[in-house]
Design a protein around this motif. Structure first.
Motif, PDB file in Angstrom:
ATOM      1  N   ASP A 363       0.809  -1.225   0.000  1.00 51.92           N
ATOM      2  CA  ASP A 363       0.000   0.000   0.000  1.00 51.92           C
ATOM      3  C   ASP A 363       0.835   1.264   0.000  1.00 51.92           C
ATOM      4  O   ASP A 363       0.279   2.376   0.013  1.00 51.92           O
ATOM      5  N   ASP A 365       2.862   4.543  -0.748  1.00 48.02           N
ATOM      6  CA  ASP A 365       2.650   5.585  -1.762  1.00 48.02           C
ATOM      7  C   ASP A 365       3.954   6.218  -2.198  1.00 48.02           C
ATOM      8  O   ASP A 365       3.950   7.126  -3.039  1.00 48.02           O
ATOM      9  N   GLN A 383       7.144   7.383   3.903  1.00 48.37           N
ATOM     10  CA  GLN A 383       5.711   7.079   3.921  1.00 48.37           C
ATOM     11  C   GLN A 383       5.030   7.774   5.093  1.00 48.37           C
ATOM     12  O   GLN A 383       3.888   8.251   4.957  1.00 48.37           O
ATOM     13  N   TRP A 386       4.467  11.184   3.957  1.00 51.35           N
ATOM     14  CA  TRP A 386       3.362  11.208   2.980  1.00 51.35           C
ATOM     15  C   TRP A 386       2.019  11.186   3.703  1.00 51.35           C
ATOM     16  O   TRP A 386       1.094  11.919   3.331  1.00 51.35           O
TER      17      TRP A 386
END
Length: 592
Positions: A363, A365, A383, A386
């Motif tokens: 998952d 990104d 992450q 993010w």
């Protein structure tokens, strides 16, 4: 006369094939595990022989090929001994019944470990090969379809197999034969009591026994004794909270016995407005989910079976945790681990602990940078950034992150070590590769702090280690300054000691702790974030004023003295009260 002798020898051989294999397979298994079979007590030999015999006789009854079954049972016992040897080597405990629920997790990481057979394993393989050669003429004498000639023996084997299963099912009988478990030294128990019988006896701990006196009256009395903590004061309200449990993060430099070519914690130690300390864990070398269970719930593995996996055994319904508490405070709760979704069954446990969302490696990104086969901490922390940048403005975020970069084993030849021991360069290649990984963590955390120091939204970050790594024992002895066999209780607990750092982009009020344990650490995080804890948290806060650290291994007092749970002293009643509250919190209100 000669014909009668041949018949007598054949019958003798058949009798030996009927009686001996369960016991010779047991001796082979213990030899592979590293024990001395001839030192086994007769009752232990009988107990394990019966358990192995249950499988052996039923196989014979089902297949009608005794020689094949004989070789097969020796192979299976040898593999079982080897499995327990390697699992003990890398995590400190052998295979336990509840590990069978984590086979997927084990398979996912097994490729990164080195399984080099020992001389005992090679000798055992040669012995099994020799056995197969001796029985080669017997392989063709079996008959799968039952007839009048083979029926009596196969029915006898069926009866014997059923009879041998009795102690395997009613494991208390194994105890009467001398098979003992030791939750503090499971490997020692497997060597002393046999790897099959000791495994079966551990099934008695699949369910947690209710402590004495968990009545509502007793629980109310315990809570009445709690001194409620003063409300924490902070310069901000509901800051973003980031808790990072860093894989195998340890601080071997703190013991003062190593001279490294470069410090692997210099960035973190030099941070301003930060709290640096050490926390005791309940696991060594492996068992990551046990550490996150303690941190998130405030519960202790001290009151659960050795090697148990709470996420898979006990978190089977909604269970209170830091996530559920913060969700009630208006936080969005997110868990992130850049590994397999189903590892330790986190995908099932996290929602029950109060997380709104769980993200795994697939998952992510941001770009995944791989380091020695795992997602790097740099990518992991990117992450986190993010998630912060893509959350709803003004919505407080609680993000719990479990990293994976420094996962064992440390034998990747494509990842050269940059950090060495100055006095013995190259002497401990596994430890040097591990230290190089930890150095990368140190630098990555500095970048994470640099980012959040520029952000206006108040944010607090905690990073702590889940357990120490499994590297060369000689390196560990050097780091601790004492051989494992000569350790005091306090020195033994040092094996379960990891660092933590708390940093915020707003002023941190208060001091400490310098030492704690993971089940208490969450309460400090809440206080530094200015979040009021619940009643259970108040009890934990009060308890740790007297017992600063409490783990499966032991506990410490305010003077720094270490104690085993086998001792009875002035702290015993307080610990028993903790056990009562934890049991009810985990398993529900008891019947009056």
């Amino acid at each position: 006369m000669e014909h009668k002798v041949l018949i007598s020898k054949e019958r003798l051989g058949r009798a030996a094939l009927l009686v001996l294999p369960p016991f010779t397979a047991f001796y082979l298994m213990q030899f592979v595990l590293g024990a001395l079979p001839w030192e086994m007590a007769p009752g232990v030999v009988l107990a394990n022989g019966l358990c192995i015999g249950g499988a052996y006789f039923l196989l014979w009854a089902a297949t009608g090929h005794p020689a094949v079954c004989c070789v097969l049972i020796h192979i299976l016992c040898g593999v079982w001994g080897a499995a327990n040897y390697f699992v003990s080597l890398y995590r400190g405990t052998p295979v336990l019944p509840w590990d069978l629920t984590a086979l997927g997790t084990a398979a996912a990481v097994s490729g990164t470990y080195s399984f080099v057979p020992t001389w005992r394993m090679l000798a055992a393989a040669a012995l099994v090969a020799g056995l197969a050669w001796l029985l080669r003429r017997e392989f063709s004498k079996g008959r799968f379809l039952m007839d009048r000639r083979t029926a009596p023996v196969r029915l006898l084997c069926l009866a014997l197999g059923a009879l041998c299963l009795v102690p395997a099912v009613h494991t208390s009988f194994l105890g009467e034969l001398g098979v003992e478990t030791d939750v503090w030294d499971q490997t020692g128990a497997y060597k002393k009591s046999g790897a099959v019988a000791a495994f079966l006896r551990n099934t008695e701990f699949m369910e947690v026994e209710e402590p004495e006196d968990t009545t509502p009256q007793r629980l109310a009395w315990i809570m009445d004794q709690v001194e409620l903590p003063e409300q924490a004061e902070t310069a901000v309200e509901k800051p973003n909270i980031i808790a990072i449990m860093n894989e195998s993060w340890a601080d071997f430099e703190e013991f003062g016995n190593l001279e490294l070519t470069e410090s692997v914690t210099d960035c973190i130690r030099s941070l301003d407005n930060a709290v640096w300390g050490h926390a005791y864990t309940s696991v060594f070398g492996a068992g990551t989910s046990a550490s996150e269970f303690e941190f998130l719930t405030g519960n202790s593995m001290a009151f659960l079976p050795s090697g148990s996996i709470p996420y898979q055994q006990y978190i089977l319904r909604d269970s209170p945790s830091l996530a559920s508490l913060l969700r009630e405070e208006g936080y969005r709760t997110l868990a992130f681990h850049p590994g397999e979704r189903t590892s330790w069954q986190r995908n099932q446990a996290y929602p029950l602990l109060g997380f709104d969302q769980f993200k795994c490696g697939e998952d992510m990104d941001v770009e995944q940078e791989m380091v020695h086969g795992y997602v790097s901490d740099r990518s992991d922390f990117q992450q986190i950034i993010w998630e912060f940048e893509h959350k709803e403005p003004g919505e407080p975020l609680f993000l719990f992150n479990v990293t994976i970069q420094s996962h064992g084993s440390y034998t990747d030849e494509s990842y050269p070590a940059q950090i060495q021991l100055a006095d013995e360069p190259g002497a401990y290649p596994m430890a040097e590769q591990y230290l190089t990984l930890v150095n990368e963590t140190d630098q990555a955390f500095q970048l994470l702090v640099d980012y959040f120091s520029q952000q206006e939204e108040p944010t607090i970050i905690l990073m702590f280690g889940d357990h120490q790594p499994s590297v060369e024992q000689a390196f560990l002895d050097k780091a601790y300054g004492v051989a494992q066999a000569d350790m005091t209780m306090g020195q033994y607990m040092d094996k379960y000691r990891t660092p933590f750092v708390i940093w915020a982009n707003y002023p941190l009020e208060g001091t400490g702790p310098e030492e704690t344990s993971l089940n208490f650490l969450g309460q400090y995080l809440l206080r530094y974030a200015g979040i009021e804890t619940d009643a259970y948290g108040s009890f934990l806060w009060s308890l740790q004023q007297t017992i600063p650290a409490l783990t499966f291994v032991g506990y410490t007092d305010g003077e720094g003295n270490a104690y085993s749970h086998l001792e009875t002293n002035g702290y015993t009643e307080k610990i028993q009260d903790y056990q009562r509250l934890q049991y009810v919190r985990l398993f529900g209100e008891p019947e009056e």
